[in-house]
Scaffold this motif. Structure first.
Motif, mmCIF file in Angstrom:
data_model
loop_
_atom_site.group_PDB
_atom_site.id
_atom_site.type_symbol
_atom_site.label_atom_id
_atom_site.label_comp_id
_atom_site.label_asym_id
_atom_site.label_seq_id
_atom_site.Cartn_x
_atom_site.Cartn_y
_atom_site.Cartn_z
ATOM 1 N N GLY A 163 0.777 -1.229 0.000
ATOM 2 C CA GLY A 163 0.000 0.000 0.000
ATOM 3 C C GLY A 163 0.808 1.277 0.000
ATOM 4 N N ALA A 164 2.109 1.189 -0.181
ATOM 5 C CA ALA A 164 2.962 2.381 -0.224
ATOM 6 C C ALA A 164 3.169 2.814 -1.673
ATOM 7 C CB ALA A 164 4.311 2.084 0.419
ATOM 8 N N LYS A 165 3.617 4.041 -1.856
ATOM 9 C CA LYS A 165 3.951 4.550 -3.183
ATOM 10 C C LYS A 165 5.468 4.483 -3.333
ATOM 11 C CE LYS A 165 3.937 8.647 -6.025
ATOM 12 N NZ LYS A 165 4.000 10.099 -5.971
ATOM 13 N N ALA A 166 5.934 3.911 -4.442
ATOM 14 C CA ALA A 166 7.372 3.787 -4.672
ATOM 15 C C ALA A 166 7.751 4.435 -5.995
ATOM 16 C CB ALA A 166 7.780 2.321 -4.677
ATOM 17 N N SER A 167 8.862 5.171 -5.991
ATOM 18 C CA SER A 167 9.390 5.809 -7.198
ATOM 19 C C SER A 167 10.886 5.560 -7.255
ATOM 20 C CB SER A 167 9.147 7.317 -7.172
ATOM 21 O OG SER A 167 7.781 7.610 -7.069
ATOM 22 N N PHE A 168 11.375 5.141 -8.435
ATOM 23 C CA PHE A 168 12.810 4.929 -8.622
ATOM 24 C C PHE A 168 13.325 5.947 -9.614
ATOM 25 C CE2 PHE A 168 16.517 2.853 -10.646
ATOM 26 C CZ PHE A 168 17.300 2.761 -9.512
ATOM 27 N N TYR A 169 14.393 6.655 -9.240
ATOM 28 C CA TYR A 169 14.995 7.671 -10.082
ATOM 29 C C TYR A 169 16.301 7.107 -10.638
ATOM 30 C CZ TYR A 169 11.566 10.352 -7.516
ATOM 31 O OH TYR A 169 10.391 10.786 -6.962
ATOM 32 N N LYS A 170 16.307 6.760 -11.912
ATOM 33 C CA LYS A 170 17.444 6.078 -12.538
ATOM 34 C C LYS A 170 18.737 6.879 -12.493
ATOM 35 C CE LYS A 170 14.899 3.179 -15.734
ATOM 36 N NZ LYS A 170 14.740 2.764 -17.134
ATOM 37 N N THR A 171 18.669 8.167 -12.762
ATOM 38 C CA THR A 171 19.874 8.992 -12.827
ATOM 39 C C THR A 171 20.611 9.005 -11.487
ATOM 40 O OG1 THR A 171 18.830 10.378 -14.483
ATOM 41 C CG2 THR A 171 20.779 11.273 -13.401
ATOM 42 N N SER A 172 19.901 9.243 -10.416
ATOM 43 C CA SER A 172 20.527 9.299 -9.092
ATOM 44 C C SER A 172 20.546 7.949 -8.389
ATOM 45 C CB SER A 172 19.805 10.313 -8.211
ATOM 46 O OG SER A 172 18.452 9.942 -8.071
ATOM 47 N N ARG A 173 19.842 6.965 -8.955
ATOM 48 C CA ARG A 173 19.745 5.610 -8.412
ATOM 49 C C ARG A 173 19.198 5.617 -6.990
ATOM 50 N NH1 ARG A 173 25.036 2.450 -9.960
ATOM 51 N NH2 ARG A 173 23.718 0.774 -9.274
ATOM 52 N N ILE A 174 18.100 6.369 -6.817
ATOM 53 C CA ILE A 174 17.443 6.494 -5.517
ATOM 54 C C ILE A 174 16.039 5.920 -5.601
ATOM 55 C CG2 ILE A 174 16.466 8.145 -3.869
ATOM 56 C CD1 ILE A 174 18.870 9.927 -4.388
ATOM 57 N N LEU A 175 15.670 5.153 -4.572
ATOM 58 C CA LEU A 175 14.314 4.635 -4.436
ATOM 59 C C LEU A 175 13.642 5.410 -3.319
ATOM 60 C CD1 LEU A 175 12.040 2.550 -4.965
ATOM 61 C CD2 LEU A 175 13.131 1.127 -3.205
ATOM 62 N N GLU A 176 12.479 5.987 -3.621
ATOM 63 C CA GLU A 176 11.702 6.728 -2.642
ATOM 64 C C GLU A 176 10.443 5.925 -2.352
ATOM 65 O OE1 GLU A 176 10.380 11.275 -2.402
ATOM 66 O OE2 GLU A 176 9.459 10.189 -4.057
ATOM 67 N N VAL A 177 10.197 5.640 -1.072
ATOM 68 C CA VAL A 177 9.008 4.894 -0.656
ATOM 69 C C VAL A 177 8.243 5.766 0.332
ATOM 70 C CG1 VAL A 177 8.137 2.809 0.442
ATOM 71 C CG2 VAL A 177 10.209 2.695 -0.943
ATOM 72 N N ILE A 178 6.964 5.988 0.036
ATOM 73 C CA ILE A 178 6.134 6.822 0.899
ATOM 74 C C ILE A 178 4.914 6.016 1.333
ATOM 75 C CG2 ILE A 178 4.755 8.925 1.075
ATOM 76 C CD1 ILE A 178 6.566 10.114 -1.117
ATOM 77 N N SER A 179 4.701 5.956 2.649
ATOM 78 C CA SER A 179 3.556 5.261 3.224
ATOM 79 C C SER A 179 3.053 6.073 4.399
ATOM 80 C CB SER A 179 3.956 3.868 3.686
ATOM 81 O OG SER A 179 2.864 3.219 4.292
ATOM 82 N N ASN A 180 1.817 6.500 4.310
ATOM 83 C CA ASN A 180 1.220 7.349 5.349
ATOM 84 C C ASN A 180 2.106 8.560 5.595
ATOM 85 O OD1 ASN A 180 -0.997 5.586 5.632
ATOM 86 N ND2 ASN A 180 0.182 4.319 7.028
ATOM 87 N N GLU A 181 2.675 8.684 6.773
ATOM 88 C CA GLU A 181 3.514 9.840 7.096
ATOM 89 C C GLU A 181 5.007 9.500 7.091
ATOM 90 O OE1 GLU A 181 2.160 11.621 10.697
ATOM 91 O OE2 GLU A 181 0.103 11.729 9.993
ATOM 92 N N THR A 182 5.365 8.335 6.576
ATOM 93 C CA THR A 182 6.762 7.901 6.559
ATOM 94 C C THR A 182 7.314 7.955 5.147
ATOM 95 O OG1 THR A 182 6.351 6.422 8.416
ATOM 96 C CG2 THR A 182 8.343 6.021 7.136
#
Length: 50
Positions: free
Chosen positions: A6-25
């Motif tokens: 149920g979290a939102k995940a985004s991967f940024y290829k250039t910086s090789r960063i994974l961002e995961v957002i769930s509720n307030e985290t």
């Protein structure tokens, strides 16, 4: 996996960063590091992210 929980995940290829957002985290992982940022607080990981 994050999206299945149920979290939102985004991967940024250039910086090789994974961002995961769930509720307030918000978690930021960078490939080939053993650090995660949890709501801008740097925390160690037991293993290197890939």
């Amino acid at each position: 996996m994050a999206e299945l929980l149920g979290a939102k995940a985004s991967f940024y290829k250039t910086s090789r960063i994974l961002e995961v957002i769930s509720n307030e985290t918000k978690l930021l992982f960078r490939v080939n590091t053993n650090v995660v940022y949890e709501n801008t607080v740097k925390k160690p990981l037991p293993a290197i992210a890939f």
